[in-house]
Design a protein around this motif. Sequence first.
Motif, PDB file in Angstrom:
ATOM      1  N   VAL A   1       0.840  -1.206   0.000  1.00 46.09           N
ATOM      2  CA  VAL A   1       0.000   0.000   0.000  1.00 46.09           C
ATOM      3  C   VAL A   1       0.875   1.256   0.000  1.00 46.09           C
ATOM      4  CG1 VAL A   1      -1.655   1.329   1.382  1.00 46.09           C
ATOM      5  CG2 VAL A   1      -1.973  -1.125   1.080  1.00 46.09           C
ATOM      6  N   LEU A   2       1.919   1.266   0.816  1.00 40.78           N
ATOM      7  CA  LEU A   2       2.787   2.446   0.871  1.00 40.78           C
ATOM      8  C   LEU A   2       3.573   2.643  -0.419  1.00 40.78           C
ATOM      9  CD1 LEU A   2       4.111   2.272   4.550  1.00 40.78           C
ATOM     10  CD2 LEU A   2       2.413   3.835   3.593  1.00 40.78           C
ATOM     11  N   ARG A   3       3.919   1.548  -1.093  1.00 39.18           N
ATOM     12  CA  ARG A   3       4.612   1.665  -2.372  1.00 39.18           C
ATOM     13  C   ARG A   3       3.683   2.210  -3.448  1.00 39.18           C
ATOM     14  NH1 ARG A   3       7.153  -3.640  -3.001  1.00 39.18           N
ATOM     15  NH2 ARG A   3       8.631  -3.250  -1.359  1.00 39.18           N
ATOM     16  N   ALA A   4       2.423   1.768  -3.441  1.00 40.59           N
ATOM     17  CA  ALA A   4       1.460   2.203  -4.448  1.00 40.59           C
ATOM     18  C   ALA A   4       1.053   3.665  -4.252  1.00 40.59           C
ATOM     19  CB  ALA A   4       0.222   1.324  -4.401  1.00 40.59           C
ATOM     20  N   GLU A   5       0.958   4.113  -2.999  1.00 42.13           N
ATOM     21  CA  GLU A   5       0.538   5.475  -2.700  1.00 42.13           C
ATOM     22  C   GLU A   5       1.426   6.013  -1.572  1.00 42.13           C
ATOM     23  OE1 GLU A   5      -3.652   7.765  -1.662  1.00 42.13           O
ATOM     24  OE2 GLU A   5      -3.678   5.633  -2.092  1.00 42.13           O
ATOM     25  N   PRO A   6       2.579   6.607  -1.901  1.00 40.80           N
ATOM     26  CA  PRO A   6       3.556   7.003  -0.880  1.00 40.80           C
ATOM     27  C   PRO A   6       3.224   8.276  -0.115  1.00 40.80           C
ATOM     28  CG  PRO A   6       4.407   7.496  -3.050  1.00 40.80           C
ATOM     29  CD  PRO A   6       3.098   6.798  -3.252  1.00 40.80           C
ATOM     30  N   LEU A   7       2.198   9.021  -0.529  1.00 43.82           N
ATOM     31  CA  LEU A   7       1.849  10.268   0.155  1.00 43.82           C
ATOM     32  C   LEU A   7       0.612  10.087   1.015  1.00 43.82           C
ATOM     33  CD1 LEU A   7       2.377  12.798  -2.752  1.00 43.82           C
ATOM     34  CD2 LEU A   7       3.951  12.226  -0.899  1.00 43.82           C
ATOM     35  N   CYS A   8       0.540  10.873   2.087  1.00 46.08           N
ATOM     36  CA  CYS A   8      -0.605  10.842   2.992  1.00 46.08           C
ATOM     37  C   CYS A   8      -1.862  11.269   2.239  1.00 46.08           C
ATOM     38  CB  CYS A   8      -0.353  11.772   4.176  1.00 46.08           C
ATOM     39  SG  CYS A   8      -1.769  11.960   5.272  1.00 46.08           S
ATOM     40  N   ARG A   9      -2.882  10.462   2.314  1.00 47.64           N
ATOM     41  CA  ARG A   9      -4.118  10.727   1.582  1.00 47.64           C
ATOM     42  C   ARG A   9      -4.834  11.967   2.119  1.00 47.64           C
ATOM     43  NH1 ARG A   9      -7.999   5.734   0.415  1.00 47.64           N
ATOM     44  NH2 ARG A   9      -6.160   5.076  -0.745  1.00 47.64           N
TER      45      ARG A   9
ATOM     46  N   CYS B   1      -3.498  14.595   3.803  1.00 43.29           N
ATOM     47  CA  CYS B   1      -2.701  15.787   3.497  1.00 43.29           C
ATOM     48  C   CYS B   1      -2.805  16.155   2.017  1.00 43.29           C
ATOM     49  CB  CYS B   1      -1.241  15.576   3.880  1.00 43.29           C
ATOM     50  SG  CYS B   1      -0.958  15.518   5.657  1.00 43.29           S
ATOM     51  N   ALA B   2      -2.842  15.141   1.154  1.00 40.79           N
ATOM     52  CA  ALA B   2      -2.916  15.396  -0.286  1.00 40.79           C
ATOM     53  C   ALA B   2      -4.208  16.111  -0.650  1.00 40.79           C
ATOM     54  CB  ALA B   2      -2.789  14.089  -1.063  1.00 40.79           C
ATOM     55  N   THR B   3      -5.305  15.835   0.051  1.00 39.02           N
ATOM     56  CA  THR B   3      -6.566  16.518  -0.240  1.00 39.02           C
ATOM     57  C   THR B   3      -6.505  17.989   0.164  1.00 39.02           C
ATOM     58  OG1 THR B   3      -7.534  15.924   1.896  1.00 39.02           O
ATOM     59  CG2 THR B   3      -7.933  14.419   0.048  1.00 39.02           C
ATOM     60  N   GLN B   4      -5.560  18.347   1.029  1.00 45.73           N
ATOM     61  CA  GLN B   4      -5.399  19.735   1.460  1.00 45.73           C
ATOM     62  C   GLN B   4      -4.256  20.431   0.722  1.00 45.73           C
ATOM     63  OE1 GLN B   4      -4.790  19.426   5.660  1.00 45.73           O
ATOM     64  NE2 GLN B   4      -6.742  18.402   6.007  1.00 45.73           N
ATOM     65  N   GLY B   5      -3.691  19.773  -0.273  1.00 45.36           N
ATOM     66  CA  GLY B   5      -2.616  20.359  -1.056  1.00 45.36           C
ATOM     67  C   GLY B   5      -1.244  20.243  -0.419  1.00 45.36           C
ATOM     68  N   LEU B   6      -1.112  19.420   0.620  1.00 41.71           N
ATOM     69  CA  LEU B   6       0.182  19.219   1.274  1.00 41.71           C
ATOM     70  C   LEU B   6       0.833  17.946   0.751  1.00 41.71           C
ATOM     71  CD1 LEU B   6      -0.936  20.028   4.920  1.00 41.71           C
ATOM     72  CD2 LEU B   6       0.239  21.550   3.334  1.00 41.71           C
ATOM     73  N   TRP B   7       2.159  17.885   0.831  1.00 42.84           N
ATOM     74  CA  TRP B   7       2.890  16.716   0.354  1.00 42.84           C
ATOM     75  C   TRP B   7       3.674  16.110   1.505  1.00 42.84           C
ATOM     76  CZ3 TRP B   7       1.578  15.407  -4.442  1.00 42.84           C
ATOM     77  CH2 TRP B   7       1.026  16.397  -5.246  1.00 42.84           C
TER      78      TRP B   7
ATOM     79  N   LEU C   1      -1.506   7.072   5.521  1.00 39.18           N
ATOM     80  CA  LEU C   1      -1.578   8.342   6.234  1.00 39.18           C
ATOM     81  C   LEU C   1      -0.227   8.658   6.861  1.00 39.18           C
ATOM     82  CD1 LEU C   1      -4.919   7.882   8.242  1.00 39.18           C
ATOM     83  CD2 LEU C   1      -4.615   9.116   6.092  1.00 39.18           C
ATOM     84  N   CYS C   2       0.004   9.945   7.120  1.00 39.28           N
ATOM     85  CA  CYS C   2       1.158  10.310   7.928  1.00 39.28           C
ATOM     86  C   CYS C   2       0.769  10.062   9.393  1.00 39.28           C
ATOM     87  CB  CYS C   2       1.554  11.767   7.695  1.00 39.28           C
ATOM     88  SG  CYS C   2       0.341  12.984   8.223  1.00 39.28           S
ATOM     89  N   ALA C   3       1.727  10.043  10.287  1.00 43.36           N
ATOM     90  CA  ALA C   3       1.454   9.743  11.692  1.00 43.36           C
ATOM     91  C   ALA C   3       0.509  10.773  12.313  1.00 43.36           C
ATOM     92  CB  ALA C   3       2.758   9.666  12.477  1.00 43.36           C
TER      93      ALA C   3
END
Length: 127
Positions: free
Chosen positions: A63-71, A73-79, A103-105
């Motif tokens: 899952v982390l390999r397929a989508e490495p960014l926090c879901r 945060c990404a909806t808020q424009g953060l990386w 998700l990020c922690a």
Amino acid sequence: MPVRAQTPCRHPGCAALVSAPGYCDAHQSDRRQWDGNAQARRRQQRRALPTNGAAWRALREQVLRAEPLCRHCATQGLWRAATVVDHIDNDPGHNATGNLQPLCAACHNRKTAREDGGFGNGRRPRG
């Protein structure tokens, strides 16, 4: 050389003092039983969750390999890099990829506190 302070016997309920951390002479034979049981309980507790096995670790990595960014945060424009794989429907036994989100922690902690009442607390009623 200073003398080491005596410590209480590790046997539950025993008030005898011993010179080195451990068991008194009366409970020396119980040492293996108590230490062995504690180790077995810790092993059992680690295995109790469905998210502690090799299959979960492999799925988490996928899952982390397929989508490495926090879901979130990404909806808020953060990386932000995702470090935790979260169950969307809060059922740790339901490991379908559609039920997992990276998700990020910080986002995971907020979600857990919001939905589950916080770490170690009872679930809050939804609504």
